[in-house]
Scaffold this active site. Structure first.
Site, PDB file in Angstrom:
ATOM      1  N   CYS A  42      57.802  49.856  62.624  1.00 49.46           N
ATOM      2  CA  CYS A  42      58.730  48.442  63.011  1.00 49.46           C
ATOM      3  C   CYS A  42      59.477  48.091  62.025  1.00 49.46           C
ATOM      4  O   CYS A  42      58.922  48.270  60.100  1.00 49.46           O
ATOM      5  CB  CYS A  42      57.960  46.832  63.124  1.00 49.46           C
ATOM      6  SG  CYS A  42      58.860  45.525  64.284  1.00 49.46           S
ATOM      7  N   ASP A  44      59.848  45.206  60.282  1.00 50.00           N
ATOM      8  CA  ASP A  44      59.359  44.049  60.008  1.00 50.00           C
ATOM      9  C   ASP A  44      58.689  45.018  59.054  1.00 50.00           C
ATOM     10  O   ASP A  44      58.129  45.614  58.324  1.00 50.00           O
ATOM     11  CB  ASP A  44      58.052  43.916  60.888  1.00 50.00           C
ATOM     12  CG  ASP A  44      57.070  42.545  60.645  1.00 50.00           C
ATOM     13  OD1 ASP A  44      57.715  41.945  59.377  1.00 50.00           O
ATOM     14  OD2 ASP A  44      57.317  41.572  61.886  1.00 50.00           O
ATOM     15  N   ARG A  46      57.010  43.420  56.681  1.00 50.62           N
ATOM     16  CA  ARG A  46      55.440  43.004  57.001  1.00 50.62           C
ATOM     17  C   ARG A  46      54.675  44.368  56.754  1.00 50.62           C
ATOM     18  O   ARG A  46      53.446  44.364  56.676  1.00 50.62           O
ATOM     19  CB  ARG A  46      54.640  41.922  57.195  1.00 50.62           C
ATOM     20  CG  ARG A  46      54.952  40.583  56.974  1.00 50.62           C
ATOM     21  CD  ARG A  46      54.778  39.330  58.360  1.00 50.62           C
ATOM     22  NE  ARG A  46      55.167  39.389  59.322  1.00 50.62           N
ATOM     23  CZ  ARG A  46      55.201  39.395  60.565  1.00 50.62           C
ATOM     24  NH1 ARG A  46      54.239  38.091  60.103  1.00 50.62           N
ATOM     25  NH2 ARG A  46      55.857  39.500  61.616  1.00 50.62           N
ATOM     26  N   HIS A  98      53.123  47.005  65.500  1.00 42.59           N
ATOM     27  CA  HIS A  98      51.885  45.627  64.832  1.00 42.59           C
ATOM     28  C   HIS A  98      51.580  44.818  65.593  1.00 42.59           C
ATOM     29  O   HIS A  98      52.401  44.447  66.385  1.00 42.59           O
ATOM     30  CB  HIS A  98      52.743  45.731  63.360  1.00 42.59           C
ATOM     31  CG  HIS A  98      53.648  45.219  63.298  1.00 42.59           C
ATOM     32  ND1 HIS A  98      54.142  43.576  63.689  1.00 42.59           N
ATOM     33  CD2 HIS A  98      55.117  45.595  64.137  1.00 42.59           C
ATOM     34  CE1 HIS A  98      54.790  42.941  63.656  1.00 42.59           C
ATOM     35  NE2 HIS A  98      56.151  44.631  64.027  1.00 42.59           N
ATOM     36  N   CYS A 101      53.894  41.999  66.488  1.00 44.80           N
ATOM     37  CA  CYS A 101      55.655  41.879  66.316  1.00 44.80           C
ATOM     38  C   CYS A 101      56.444  40.627  67.056  1.00 44.80           C
ATOM     39  O   CYS A 101      56.322  40.323  68.308  1.00 44.80           O
ATOM     40  CB  CYS A 101      55.625  43.464  66.895  1.00 44.80           C
ATOM     41  SG  CYS A 101      57.697  43.992  67.254  1.00 44.80           S
TER      42      CYS A 101
HETATM   43 CO    CO Z   1      57.577  44.172  64.418  1.00 40.86          CO
END
Ligand code: CO
Length: 222
Positions: A42, A44, A46, A98, A101
């Site tokens: 992803c 993302d 993080r 994750h 998400c």
């Molecule tokens: Co995500």
């Protein structure tokens, strides 16, 4: 907000650190890449791919998008897979989702998501495929977590559908496709232990990509 110019200061520091570890670091970096892993995850912020796996530059080929989706007609993702398998000859392909998400969470709500409608429809398709199981889960949080896992499973299946993966595996026994989930709460990577070979054998009936020549040959032998 981090100062924009700080990024260049960080870069100078990073160069120093890498050279301290290995004076020939950049000579090697410029020469080639020979990663054993393709990581699909992803976007993302993080979930930084190299860091969570403790891998240095050159060690992993990376593709990231919102909610780690492998759409069957996504030229970008499918080019990454084909290049990683055929040119880099990676041994493992990791599809890593994750928990928490945002993409998966958005897809769980039946409402207009603007330009994201088409992209996140893939996750709604995953929900539809597993609706019976998901609707039995009472807690919304647990249902969310489970959809994250099921999305990883289905996107792994999409990777396995690709010609590059099927042909290479038949020829060399690689790559193996893995499904993982990353937890933001404790930093752990969880292997969902998807049955790569089982999935491959199971989907061949529908998604098998033997050439017409091979099929004719087999018919003649029968
Ligand atoms: Co995500």
């Amino acid at each position: 907000m981090k100062d924009y110019n700080q990024l260049f200061e960080n870069n100078k520091l990073w160069i120093k650190t890498m050279l301290k570890k290995d004076p020939h670091f950049f000579e090697k970096l410029a020469k080639d890449q020979n990663p054993d892993f393709l990581y699909i995850g992803c976007s993302d912020s993080r979930v930084p791919a190299n860091e969570i796996m403790g891998l240095e530059p050159r060690d992993v080929f990376v593709h990231r998008n919102i909610a780690n989706i492998i759409d069957n007609i996504d030229v970008n993702a499918n080019s990454v897979i084909e290049f990683a398998v055929e040119q880099l000859q990676v041994k493992h392909i990791i599809v890593c989702g994750h928990y928490d998400c945002g993409g998966v969470q958005a897809a769980m709500q039946a409402r207009d998501l603007g330009i994201m409608n088409g992209w996140l429809r893939s996750i709604r398709d995953v929900y539809r495929l597993h609706k019976t199981e998901l609707n039995l889960i009472k807690s919304e949080k647990d249902r969310f977590d489970r959809l994250v896992e099921l999305n990883v499973h289905e996107q792994s299946v999409n990777v396995i559908k690709s010609k590059a993966v099927q042909m290479s595996y038949q020829r060399t026994g690689y790559p193996i496709v893995h499904g993982w989930v990353f937890s933001l709460h404790n930093g752990k990577l969880i292997d969902l232990k998807i049955d790569f070979e089982g999935i491959l054998n199971d989907i061949k009936e529908i998604y098998g990509l033997e050439s017409p020549k091979d099929i004719d040959q087999k018919k003649k032998q029968q």
